[in-house]
Design a protein around this motif. Structure first.
Motif, PDB file in Angstrom:
ATOM      1  N   ARG A   1       0.844  -1.209   0.000  1.00  0.00           N
ATOM      2  CA  ARG A   1       0.000   0.000   0.000  1.00  0.00           C
ATOM      3  C   ARG A   1       0.872   1.250   0.000  1.00  0.00           C
ATOM      4  NH1 ARG A   1      -4.832  -2.155   0.859  1.00  0.00           N
ATOM      5  NH2 ARG A   1      -5.046  -3.915   2.299  1.00  0.00           N
ATOM      6  N   PRO A   2       0.352   2.373  -0.545  1.00  0.00           N
ATOM      7  CA  PRO A   2       1.093   3.621  -0.450  1.00  0.00           C
ATOM      8  C   PRO A   2       1.217   4.042   1.015  1.00  0.00           C
ATOM      9  CG  PRO A   2      -0.812   3.854  -1.921  1.00  0.00           C
ATOM     10  CD  PRO A   2      -0.943   2.528  -1.239  1.00  0.00           C
ATOM     11  N   VAL A   3       2.332   4.682   1.341  1.00  0.00           N
ATOM     12  CA  VAL A   3       2.546   5.154   2.709  1.00  0.00           C
ATOM     13  C   VAL A   3       2.944   6.628   2.692  1.00  0.00           C
ATOM     14  CG1 VAL A   3       3.742   4.769   4.894  1.00  0.00           C
ATOM     15  CG2 VAL A   3       3.388   2.853   3.345  1.00  0.00           C
ATOM     16  N   LEU A   4       2.236   7.424   3.475  1.00  0.00           N
ATOM     17  CA  LEU A   4       2.555   8.841   3.636  1.00  0.00           C
ATOM     18  C   LEU A   4       3.295   9.019   4.948  1.00  0.00           C
ATOM     19  CD1 LEU A   4      -1.048  10.227   2.879  1.00  0.00           C
ATOM     20  CD2 LEU A   4       0.769   9.720   1.225  1.00  0.00           C
ATOM     21  N   ALA A   5       3.915  10.193   5.127  1.00  0.00           N
ATOM     22  CA  ALA A   5       4.531  10.506   6.418  1.00  0.00           C
ATOM     23  C   ALA A   5       4.233  11.962   6.741  1.00  0.00           C
ATOM     24  CB  ALA A   5       6.036  10.277   6.357  1.00  0.00           C
ATOM     25  N   ASP A   6       3.804  12.207   7.962  1.00  0.00           N
ATOM     26  CA  ASP A   6       3.556  13.583   8.405  1.00  0.00           C
ATOM     27  C   ASP A   6       4.867  14.155   8.939  1.00  0.00           C
ATOM     28  OD1 ASP A   6       2.887  15.944   9.695  1.00  0.00           O
ATOM     29  OD2 ASP A   6       0.862  15.229  10.134  1.00  0.00           O
TER      30      ASP A   6
ATOM     31  N   SER B   1      12.174  15.770   5.735  1.00  0.00           N
ATOM     32  CA  SER B   1      11.481  15.585   4.443  1.00  0.00           C
ATOM     33  C   SER B   1      12.313  14.775   3.453  1.00  0.00           C
ATOM     34  CB  SER B   1      11.133  16.942   3.822  1.00  0.00           C
ATOM     35  OG  SER B   1      10.249  17.636   4.656  1.00  0.00           O
ATOM     36  N   ALA B   2      13.603  15.147   3.324  1.00  0.00           N
ATOM     37  CA  ALA B   2      14.447  14.450   2.348  1.00  0.00           C
ATOM     38  C   ALA B   2      14.613  12.983   2.750  1.00  0.00           C
ATOM     39  CB  ALA B   2      15.803  15.130   2.238  1.00  0.00           C
ATOM     40  N   ALA B   3      14.775  12.747   4.063  1.00  0.00           N
ATOM     41  CA  ALA B   3      14.947  11.362   4.543  1.00  0.00           C
ATOM     42  C   ALA B   3      13.679  10.554   4.290  1.00  0.00           C
ATOM     43  CB  ALA B   3      15.292  11.371   6.027  1.00  0.00           C
ATOM     44  N   VAL B   4      12.533  11.210   4.440  1.00  0.00           N
ATOM     45  CA  VAL B   4      11.251  10.532   4.237  1.00  0.00           C
ATOM     46  C   VAL B   4      11.092  10.136   2.762  1.00  0.00           C
ATOM     47  CG1 VAL B   4       8.770  11.034   4.124  1.00  0.00           C
ATOM     48  CG2 VAL B   4      10.036  11.465   6.236  1.00  0.00           C
ATOM     49  N   VAL B   5      11.469  11.045   1.869  1.00  0.00           N
ATOM     50  CA  VAL B   5      11.401  10.708   0.439  1.00  0.00           C
ATOM     51  C   VAL B   5      12.383   9.578   0.145  1.00  0.00           C
ATOM     52  CG1 VAL B   5      11.768  11.552  -1.921  1.00  0.00           C
ATOM     53  CG2 VAL B   5      10.662  13.027  -0.235  1.00  0.00           C
ATOM     54  N   ALA B   6      13.588   9.674   0.733  1.00  0.00           N
ATOM     55  CA  ALA B   6      14.600   8.640   0.498  1.00  0.00           C
ATOM     56  C   ALA B   6      14.142   7.279   1.033  1.00  0.00           C
ATOM     57  CB  ALA B   6      15.924   9.040   1.138  1.00  0.00           C
ATOM     58  N   ALA B   7      13.342   7.312   2.097  1.00  0.00           N
ATOM     59  CA  ALA B   7      12.846   6.056   2.666  1.00  0.00           C
ATOM     60  C   ALA B   7      11.734   5.443   1.809  1.00  0.00           C
ATOM     61  CB  ALA B   7      12.349   6.280   4.095  1.00  0.00           C
ATOM     62  N   GLY B   8      11.298   6.191   0.784  1.00  0.00           N
ATOM     63  CA  GLY B   8      10.325   5.631  -0.148  1.00  0.00           C
ATOM     64  C   GLY B   8       8.887   6.055   0.088  1.00  0.00           C
ATOM     65  N   ALA B   9       8.681   7.067   0.952  1.00  0.00           N
ATOM     66  CA  ALA B   9       7.303   7.507   1.226  1.00  0.00           C
ATOM     67  C   ALA B   9       6.623   7.972  -0.065  1.00  0.00           C
ATOM     68  CB  ALA B   9       7.312   8.646   2.246  1.00  0.00           C
ATOM     69  N   ASP B  10       5.341   7.721  -0.147  1.00  0.00           N
ATOM     70  CA  ASP B  10       4.566   8.096  -1.334  1.00  0.00           C
ATOM     71  C   ASP B  10       3.949   9.484  -1.199  1.00  0.00           C
ATOM     72  OD1 ASP B  10       4.603   5.468  -2.903  1.00  0.00           O
ATOM     73  OD2 ASP B  10       4.036   4.850  -0.888  1.00  0.00           O
ATOM     74  N   GLY B  11       4.149  10.116  -0.038  1.00  0.00           N
ATOM     75  CA  GLY B  11       3.626  11.461   0.136  1.00  0.00           C
ATOM     76  C   GLY B  11       4.067  12.043   1.462  1.00  0.00           C
ATOM     77  N   LEU B  12       4.067  13.370   1.533  1.00  0.00           N
ATOM     78  CA  LEU B  12       4.458  14.091   2.741  1.00  0.00           C
ATOM     79  C   LEU B  12       3.293  14.966   3.181  1.00  0.00           C
ATOM     80  CD1 LEU B  12       7.192  13.347   1.287  1.00  0.00           C
ATOM     81  CD2 LEU B  12       8.150  15.357   2.385  1.00  0.00           C
TER      82      LEU B  12
END
Ligand SMILES: C=C(O[C@@H]1C=C(C(=O)O)C=C[C@H]1O)C(=O)O
Length: 303
Positions: free
Chosen positions: A140-145, A153-164
């Motif tokens: 499933r897609p995973v977002l991160a707040d 933010s950059a670490a979250v994108v690098a971790a593969g999050a599908d949205g911020l």
């Protein structure tokens, strides 16, 4: 972690979540009669709502593109069931202490009610390992707040999050009395800056970690624009480094050009860009190197 697992792409309004670039969504807290409702808004107006109570649901069903099950009330099963049954895509936040199994179990429960249109959302003190595991195990897609620490933010994108998700103050903030206009403006521009920071992470980190195969001309052009933004950032950085080298060598500038090193760096790059190969990379890098040398010489004569 299985790479063959089918990925679920969830469409919320016109927003595709799960492939393509990570999406950036603003979160705005609105005071309702009971618990605050939370409004989530993407740039193109796609709206998700976290209800404050069951009384909010009829209005949400009519107006929102998606609905959010908030971390604070994932154990309110009657409300969870009612929300999942609205017929809208559902975002399932992780309760602060919930394990991966509990989080994914709740997502699976909601998926039965909402035609499998479930997105996960990691909140609070972000656990990026858990985010990756949830994405890998569920498909499933995973977002991160990222509101609590936009620097992630950059670490979250690098971790593969599908949205911020980024918190913003409401347009006509509850605390904004007439005398408070200045503070409201400040909070608003801080919110806008937060969204830009998150978008910047998507633009610069996304192209490196998230391969895309866009299907339409505008999507493809947007993907190219993101790669170009990352390239421009790196080119500017490279030019600065090449400028420093010139001051460290016995003979700098065009006069001190080292063609053997240039050939070697092209060969190394061809290992990472085998499709382009050395023959195509060589003229590109020649232009890049000459641009750097010309900037360095211009700088040194200006000093
Ligand atoms: C940077 C240097 O100076 C010149 C510029 C180069 C570059 O931009 O990569 C490479 C070799 C030199 O022709 C260097 O000597 O390393």
């Amino acid at each position: 972690m299985s790479s063959t697992l089918e990925r679920h792409v969830v469409t919320v309004g016109g927003l595709r979540v799960g492939d393509g670039p990570a999406v950036v969504i603003s979160r705005i807290s609105l005071r309702g009669p009971g618990r605050a409702t939370e409004m989530w808004r993407a740039r193109d107006g796609v709206t998700l709502v976290e209800p404050g109570s069951a009384a909010d649901l009829p209005a949400i069903a009519g107006a929102a593109d998606g609905v959010v099950i908030g971390a604070a009330w994932t154990r309110d099963i009657p409300l969870v069931r009612a929300v999942a049954g609205l017929g809208l895509p559902v975002v399932v936040e992780r309760r602060a202490s919930a394990t991966l199994e509990e989080w994914l179990g709740l997502a699976d429960y909601c998926a039965l009610e909402c035609d499998d249109r479930v997105i996960l959302c990691e909140t609070g003190r972000l656990d990026l390992g858990l985010l990756r595991a949830a994405r890998a195990a569920s498909g499933r897609p995973v977002l991160a707040d990222v509101s609590a620490d936009l620097g992630l933010s950059a670490a979250v994108v690098a971790a593969g999050a599908d949205g911020l998700i980024v918190s913003r103050p409401p347009a006509d903030g509850p605390e904004s009395g007439a005398g408070d206009a200045h503070r409201t403006d400040e909070r608003r521009s801080a919110g806008e800056a937060g969204v830009r920071l998150a978008e910047e992470a998507v633009t610069l980190v996304g192209p490196l970690v998230r391969p895309e195969t866009p299907a339409t001309l505008p999507e493809c052009r947007q993907a190219i624009d993101r790669v170009d933004a990352a390239l421009a950032t790196l080119l500017e950085r490279r030019a600065a480094l090449a400028g420093i080298v010139q001051t460290l060598k016995p003979v700098g500038g065009f006069q001190g050009r080292d063609m053997e090193r240039e050939r070697a760096l092209v060969a190394r790059m061809a290992n990472r860009a085998p499709e382009l190969g050395e023959d195509r990379l060589a003229p590109i890098m020649n232009a890049v190197i000459e641009a750097g040398l010309s900037l360095a010489e211009e700088r040194s004569t200006a000093d």
